[in-house]
Scaffold this active site. Sequence first.
Site: not given
Length: 363
Positions: A15, A75, A94, A96, A118, A270
């Site tokens: 991505r 990510k 993101y 996490h 998130e 995740d």
Amino acid sequence: MKIGVPIEIKNNENRVGMTPSGVFELTKRNHTVYVQKNAGFNSGFFDENYVSAGATILDTIEEVYEAAEMIVKVKEPIEPEYKLIKPNQVVFTYFHFASSEVLTKAMIASQSVCIAYETVEDADGSLPLLIPMSEVAGRMSIQQGAKYLEKPIMGRGILLGGIPGVPPAKVLILGAGVVGLQAARMASGLGASVYILDINMKALRHVSDVMPNNVVSEFSSEYNIRKHIKDADLIIGGVLIKGAKAPKLITKDMLKDMRPGTVMVDVAVDQGGCFETTKPTTHQDPTYIIDEVVHYSVANMPGAVPYTSTMGLTNVTLPYVIKLANQGWEKACENDDSLAKGLNIVKGEVVYKEIVEAFDFVV
């Protein structure tokens, strides 16, 4: 503002954090966008597309991080990127954090401003920047689960939907949130016998209202989970606690009660995973077997369908990117309560309660 879009360097992450359309929206507002060479290639977006939208192409990831005031990616940064992140630089992606103390400490040390997709949260409690990827991952969990039920991959050798005269597979889904609903939609559409468990009765009533008759909702308890795993063919873990580690709903001792070749797909990987035996895997090496049970726990499942995933993600992230670019992070978060909840680490200080609790940090 100067905005950087680097190549994602996590294993098999295809991505990209921004499309040419997003670049156009920012450059027409007089912002500068630096895109690393070939950053969008695996998602179907080419350098010439970015250039025509107004981007400046830079050859290396180091150049992008050095030039940018804000990094927009997909990510969490991985170890080679830690040293590239500058004090006061905004990183919007993101993260996490609750699943990685190493990452958390690295971002604290960077003195950057970490805004996590998130944990951006609307007034109704929904997570607008997580929903599209949860939709992708929920649907993919059934695709992947169906594949790994095949005997050559050590599964039980069962066709998910069965055939006339032969019963379909039994799919057990833990969690009736976005992941669980999308997984149930796919599994039921393929003809599987689906059981979906949750502790939220409102969510279970919604399942009963919108799902076909081959989807059965049931209250989640350890007793009920232990009952269903004995004859489940495919188990989907889709439980999320916002910003915190996922609860361990299936423990290692439960594996002995499952039939050989049962497949478990942990979409919550995740956030640490909701199976005790979960460990993050990659698209390159997605599965492992414990006690004859096949585990699939790829930490970036949507990266396997990058065009769909990039479009779905950037549709919802771009409005926030524009706010951050136009107003700066402090004013944007002051004016937007949803975006403010995305603040996780600010210039060395952990500001998100669940991360503090995950690692017993002192704030």
